[in-house]
Design an enzyme around this catalytic site. Structure first.
Site, PDB file in Angstrom:
ATOM      1  N   GLU A  53      24.932 -21.229 -20.323  1.00  0.00           N
ATOM      2  CA  GLU A  53      24.337 -19.884 -20.294  1.00  0.00           C
ATOM      3  C   GLU A  53      24.126 -19.497 -21.764  1.00  0.00           C
ATOM      4  O   GLU A  53      22.998 -19.452 -22.231  1.00  0.00           O
ATOM      5  CB  GLU A  53      25.274 -18.904 -19.576  1.00  0.00           C
ATOM      6  CG  GLU A  53      24.770 -17.468 -19.529  1.00  0.00           C
ATOM      7  CD  GLU A  53      25.799 -16.490 -18.907  1.00  0.00           C
ATOM      8  OE1 GLU A  53      26.973 -16.859 -18.752  1.00  0.00           O
ATOM      9  OE2 GLU A  53      25.392 -15.343 -18.588  1.00  0.00           O
TER      10      GLU A  53
ATOM     11  N   HIS B 262      28.431 -12.219  -8.596  1.00  0.00           N
ATOM     12  CA  HIS B 262      29.807 -11.757  -8.826  1.00  0.00           C
ATOM     13  C   HIS B 262      29.953 -10.445  -8.089  1.00  0.00           C
ATOM     14  O   HIS B 262      29.251  -9.477  -8.408  1.00  0.00           O
ATOM     15  CB  HIS B 262      30.058 -11.547 -10.321  1.00  0.00           C
ATOM     16  CG  HIS B 262      29.811 -12.781 -11.149  1.00  0.00           C
ATOM     17  ND1 HIS B 262      30.818 -13.627 -11.540  1.00  0.00           N
ATOM     18  CD2 HIS B 262      28.665 -13.325 -11.635  1.00  0.00           C
ATOM     19  CE1 HIS B 262      30.307 -14.622 -12.254  1.00  0.00           C
ATOM     20  NE2 HIS B 262      29.001 -14.470 -12.318  1.00  0.00           N
TER      21      HIS B 262
ATOM     22  N   ASP C 180      23.344 -12.619 -10.067  1.00  0.00           N
ATOM     23  CA  ASP C 180      24.478 -12.597 -11.004  1.00  0.00           C
ATOM     24  C   ASP C 180      25.284 -11.291 -10.899  1.00  0.00           C
ATOM     25  O   ASP C 180      26.286 -11.271 -10.184  1.00  0.00           O
ATOM     26  CB  ASP C 180      23.979 -12.838 -12.439  1.00  0.00           C
ATOM     27  CG  ASP C 180      25.042 -13.436 -13.360  1.00  0.00           C
ATOM     28  OD1 ASP C 180      26.103 -13.820 -12.879  1.00  0.00           O
ATOM     29  OD2 ASP C 180      24.782 -13.533 -14.577  1.00  0.00           O
ATOM     30  N   ASP C 181      24.864 -10.267 -11.601  1.00  0.00           N
ATOM     31  CA  ASP C 181      25.560  -8.966 -11.597  1.00  0.00           C
ATOM     32  C   ASP C 181      24.509  -7.868 -11.414  1.00  0.00           C
ATOM     33  O   ASP C 181      24.186  -7.140 -12.362  1.00  0.00           O
ATOM     34  CB  ASP C 181      26.296  -8.776 -12.935  1.00  0.00           C
ATOM     35  CG  ASP C 181      27.272  -9.903 -13.209  1.00  0.00           C
ATOM     36  OD1 ASP C 181      28.350  -9.920 -12.579  1.00  0.00           O
ATOM     37  OD2 ASP C 181      26.940 -10.789 -14.017  1.00  0.00           O
TER      38      ASP C 181
ATOM     39  N   HIS D   6      30.199 -21.901 -14.636  1.00  0.00           N
ATOM     40  CA  HIS D   6      29.167 -21.386 -15.529  1.00  0.00           C
ATOM     41  C   HIS D   6      29.127 -22.338 -16.730  1.00  0.00           C
ATOM     42  O   HIS D   6      30.171 -22.603 -17.350  1.00  0.00           O
ATOM     43  CB  HIS D   6      29.525 -19.993 -16.027  1.00  0.00           C
ATOM     44  CG  HIS D   6      29.311 -18.889 -15.040  1.00  0.00           C
ATOM     45  ND1 HIS D   6      29.834 -18.899 -13.779  1.00  0.00           N
ATOM     46  CD2 HIS D   6      28.591 -17.730 -15.137  1.00  0.00           C
ATOM     47  CE1 HIS D   6      29.471 -17.792 -13.144  1.00  0.00           C
ATOM     48  NE2 HIS D   6      28.714 -17.066 -13.945  1.00  0.00           N
TER      49      HIS D   6
ATOM     50  N   HIS E 178      24.864 -17.281  -6.553  1.00  0.00           N
ATOM     51  CA  HIS E 178      25.496 -16.880  -7.823  1.00  0.00           C
ATOM     52  C   HIS E 178      25.482 -15.362  -7.903  1.00  0.00           C
ATOM     53  O   HIS E 178      24.523 -14.757  -8.375  1.00  0.00           O
ATOM     54  CB  HIS E 178      24.714 -17.530  -8.981  1.00  0.00           C
ATOM     55  CG  HIS E 178      25.279 -17.278 -10.347  1.00  0.00           C
ATOM     56  ND1 HIS E 178      25.022 -18.100 -11.419  1.00  0.00           N
ATOM     57  CD2 HIS E 178      26.087 -16.295 -10.822  1.00  0.00           C
ATOM     58  CE1 HIS E 178      25.637 -17.628 -12.502  1.00  0.00           C
ATOM     59  NE2 HIS E 178      26.280 -16.531 -12.157  1.00  0.00           N
TER      60      HIS E 178
HETATM   61  N1  ADE Z   1      31.044 -12.822 -15.159  1.00  0.00           N
HETATM   62  C1  ADE Z   1      30.166 -12.027 -14.548  1.00  0.00           C
HETATM   63  N2  ADE Z   1      28.924 -12.359 -14.908  1.00  0.00           N
HETATM   64  C2  ADE Z   1      29.009 -13.390 -15.764  1.00  0.00           C
HETATM   65  C3  ADE Z   1      28.066 -14.171 -16.466  1.00  0.00           C
HETATM   66  N3  ADE Z   1      26.761 -13.963 -16.378  1.00  0.00           N
HETATM   67  N4  ADE Z   1      28.528 -15.137 -17.271  1.00  0.00           N
HETATM   68  C4  ADE Z   1      29.841 -15.353 -17.383  1.00  0.00           C
HETATM   69  N5  ADE Z   1      30.752 -14.653 -16.741  1.00  0.00           N
HETATM   70  C5  ADE Z   1      30.357 -13.672 -15.930  1.00  0.00           C
HETATM   71 ZN    ZN Z   2      27.512 -15.438 -13.338  1.00  0.00          ZN
END
Ligand code: ADE
Ligand code: ZN
Length: 338
Positions: free
Chosen positions: A203, A22, A281-282, A200, A20
């Site tokens: 969350e 991005h 994630d990011d 997703h 996971h």
């Molecule tokens: N796009 C990038 N990160 C995300 C996240 N944590 N939740 C939803 N969309 C995303």
């Molecule tokens: Zn994500």
């Protein structure tokens, strides 16, 4: 809680899979500035310090607004190559030997950057990662859920030309008020085309979003899924079916899904017997790559060595690689433990 050096060593030495991530969320401020200058794109920050200050989120949407603005600096194939290559170097640093990365085609095609430009840059960097470091990878394209199902259909149509490069489709962006049910038909078509499916869910959205992802979209994996804890029946089902949840602790703290690491429920999910893994994630926006996610959790929750090993093995078990490669990676984990 002082984390023992032994735990840090264990986290670092284990080969890991990341499921996971991005790729647009791995855009570090330094690269953002370089590309902004090169491409003559204006960004609302005067220096790196200013960027860091802006990364002060209160929920998912406050992050997404900044994340989409950052992605504007990505224009050419080389930009996507450089973005991906920087992430590859982080994989090397973090002992990530297999990665399944998300990209958001609509974020780029809406600005006039072609699907081909994006995927070619990403793909070439991943091919070099395999050649230079032996890192294996897959690419998953995500539909932006704040846009329409019709727009997702158009994106799927475009993706068919690159089918051999894309293993699956996912669903990301603003979760609240954009439930999985909005995308039932396009996921059905993606399944018919042979794509793996992820979404997703749970969350920020409640556990009903997870049920919808399972029952209406027929997903193979849930991204996040931490709200499952609020339904005993769902927990039981996730356990029985061993549906993978790709959990992202640093993200959950940064976006205030949980106020503190102590309140994060990953230990509870794990103890219940769910198939959870740890992911970044990011990472450029949430202060750290995969090892830092493990370390932050260990600093605040009573995770055992056995828990770390289970989380790492789950990452390979839940990946989209074939069984032989899965077994080979699991054997590598065991070897690292000797
Ligand atoms: N796009 C990038 N990160 C995300 C996240 N944590 N939740 C939803 N969309 C995303
Ligand atoms: Zn994500």
């Amino acid at each position: 809680m002082a984390i023992k050096n032994m735990m840090i060593d264990l986290i670092k030495k284990l080969p890991k899979a990341e499921l996971h991530l991005h790729i647009e969320g791995s855009l570090e401020p330094e690269l953002m500035f370089r590309l902004a200058k090169k491409n003559n794109v204006s960004i609302p920050y005067k220096d790196i310090e200013d960027v860091r200050k802006a990364y002060n989120f209160t929920n998912l949407q406050t992050f997404l607004d900044i994340y989409y603005a950052g992605a504007n600096v990505l224009i050419t194939k080389d930009d996507f190559y450089d973005l991906t290559w920087e992430y590859v170097l982080k994989c090397v640093e973090n002992n990530v030997v297999h990665t399944e990365i998300f990209f958001d085609p609509q974020t780029h095609t809406a600005r006039g950057v072609s699907f081909e430009t994006v995927i070619t840059g990403i793909k070439e960097a991943l091919a070099d990662a395999k050649q230079k470091y032996g890192i294996t990878s897959c690419i998953i394209m995500c539909f932006l859920r704040h846009l329409s199902q019709q727009a997702a259909f158009a994106t799927l149509e475009e993706a068919l030309r690159f089918k051999e490069d894309i293993i699956g489709v996912g669903l990301d962006s603003s979760e609240l008020d954009n439930p999985p049910s909005k995308f039932t038909e396009v996921f059905k078509k993606a399944k018919d085309e042979g794509f793996k499916l992820v979404a997703h869910a749970g969350e920020e959205g409640d556990f009903s979003y997870i049920y919808e992802a399972l029952d209406l979209l027929a997903i193979n994996r849930i991204d996040h899924g931490v709200q499952s804890i609020n339904s005993a029946a769902l927990m039981q089902r996730l356990k029985e079916e061993q549906i993978p949840l790709t959990v992202c602790p640093n993200s959950n703290i940064a976006l205030k899904v949980f106020e503190t690491y102590q309140q994060h429920n990953i230990k509870a999910l794990l103890d219940y017997g769910l198939n959870v893994s740890i992911n970044s994630d990011d990472p450029a926006y949430f202060k750290g790559y995969i090892n830092q996610n493990f370390i932050n959790l260990c600093e605040h929750l009573p995770l055992t060595q056995k828990d770390i090993i289970t989380l790492v093995k789950n990452s390979f078990r839940s990946s989209f690689i074939d069984n032989d490669l899965k077994e080979a990676y699991l054997a590598k984990v065991d070897l690292a433990l000797q």
